[in-house]
Enzyme design. Structure first.
Site, PDB file in Angstrom:
ATOM      1  N   HIS A 129      -4.643 129.159  29.572  1.00 13.73           N
ATOM      2  CA  HIS A 129      -3.374 128.937  28.720  1.00 13.73           C
ATOM      3  C   HIS A 129      -2.516 129.914  27.869  1.00 13.73           C
ATOM      4  CE1 HIS A 129      -4.773 124.545  28.803  1.00 13.73           C
ATOM      5  NE2 HIS A 129      -4.174 124.643  30.286  1.00 13.73           N
ATOM      6  N   HIS A 157      -3.074 131.512  24.549  1.00 12.44           N
ATOM      7  CA  HIS A 157      -4.253 132.167  24.295  1.00 12.44           C
ATOM      8  C   HIS A 157      -4.311 133.507  24.991  1.00 12.44           C
ATOM      9  CE1 HIS A 157      -6.224 128.589  22.720  1.00 12.44           C
ATOM     10  NE2 HIS A 157      -5.712 127.737  23.269  1.00 12.44           N
ATOM     11  N   HIS A 176     -11.309 120.658  28.927  1.00 12.25           N
ATOM     12  CA  HIS A 176      -9.850 120.943  28.680  1.00 12.25           C
ATOM     13  C   HIS A 176      -9.343 121.694  29.976  1.00 12.25           C
ATOM     14  CE1 HIS A 176      -6.301 122.345  26.391  1.00 12.25           C
ATOM     15  NE2 HIS A 176      -6.497 123.406  26.510  1.00 12.25           N
ATOM     16  N   ASP A 221     -10.409 125.850  23.018  1.00 12.61           N
ATOM     17  CA  ASP A 221      -9.786 124.621  23.134  1.00 12.61           C
ATOM     18  C   ASP A 221     -10.707 123.461  23.527  1.00 12.61           C
ATOM     19  OD1 ASP A 221      -7.630 125.727  22.196  1.00 12.61           O
ATOM     20  OD2 ASP A 221      -6.144 125.225  23.708  1.00 12.61           O
TER      21      ASP A 221
HETATM   22 FE    FE Z   1      -4.359 125.965  23.065  1.00 11.56          FE
HETATM   23 ZN    ZN Z   2      -5.256 125.301  25.862  1.00 11.26          ZN
END
Ligand code: FE
Ligand code: ZN
Length: 242
Positions: free
Chosen positions: A58, A61, A115, A134
């Site tokens: 993501h 990150h 996730h 996460d």
């Molecule tokens: Fe995040």
């Molecule tokens: Zn994430």
């Protein structure tokens, strides 16, 4: 052997983590999504960067990985082999059980899908420190964006097996809203009540609630308290609608 972890607040509510091997001064940064504050923190910590560790793909990150890499040529970028196609260029592609070297310290890679499919966490026994990305938050867990409850239950079970004094260094400052939800599903939990009180005081003082300790999470976090996949799916669904 000893590793320290310092949170670097970035973006709206993310944490990058600055890790240091106290014996050699070797330094790592975890999830460098915003260049300027991270470079400033690294310079304040001695101007050295050996490793960049990525927990998942993501943008909040990984976004400025190449900015930080360009500022510290020679640092090595480590991320999940399974997600190499959607991560910045990796110098070391890793999977469950692989190790990363930070000076005299060694970290272990834990696959933690749920996730995202390719999510990984890093565990340094010389902290002990867990970089939980996460996957595990204080009093919460990541939303099931790519994975399912079964995968998340397996991931959280692996993390719960780490030592109780493990510092849980996660990717977001979500603790205050997580505490509100947690109290709604487990109002009689004394450990949770105590943690919620502490969190309110820390936030009122403008302080970080992270890291927490794994033992405390095991007593207070409703996602770690879920006894099986069905229970986890239930509490995750409630949180999504909260
Ligand atoms: Fe995040
Ligand atoms: Zn994430």
């Amino acid at each position: 052997m000893a590793v320290t972890a310092q949170p670097v607040p970035i973006l709206k509510d993310n944490y990058a983590w600055l890790l240091k091997d106290t014996e050699t001064g070797a330094t790592a940064i975890v999830d460098p999504a915003e260049g300027a504050p991270i470079v400033a923190a690294l310079e304040a910590a001695g101007g050295r960067l050996d490793l960049i560790l990525l927990t998942h793909h993501h943008g909040d990150h990984i976004a400025d990985t190449d900015v930080v890499r360009a500022r510290f040529p020679g640092c090595k970028v480590v991320g999940a082999a399974a997600d190499a196609h959607r991560l910045p260029k990796l110098d070391q592609a890793v999977k469950e059980g692989d190790t990363v070297t930070l000076g005299s310290a060694t970290g272990r890679v834990i696959d933690t899908p749920g996730h995202t499919r390719g999510q990984i966490n890093f565990f340094f026994p010389g902290g002990p420190i867990l970089l939980s990305g996460d996957t595990l938050f204080s009093l919460g867990c990541g939303r099931l964006i790519e994975g399912n409850a079964e995968e998340m239950f397996g991931s959280l079970s692996k993390l719960a097996a780490l030592p109780d004094d493990t510092l849980v260094c996660c990717g977001h400052e979500y603790t205050e809203s997580n505490a509100k939800f947690a109290l709604s599903v487990d109002p009689g939990n004394a450990a949770l009540q105590a943690r919620a009180k502490e969190v309110t005081a820390l936030r009122a003082a403008g302080k970080s609630t992270i890291p927490s300790r794994m033992g405390e999470e095991k007593r207070a976090n409703p996602f770690l308290l879920a006894k099986d996949v069905a229970a986890l799916a239930d509490v995750r669904g409630k949180k999504d609608r909260f």
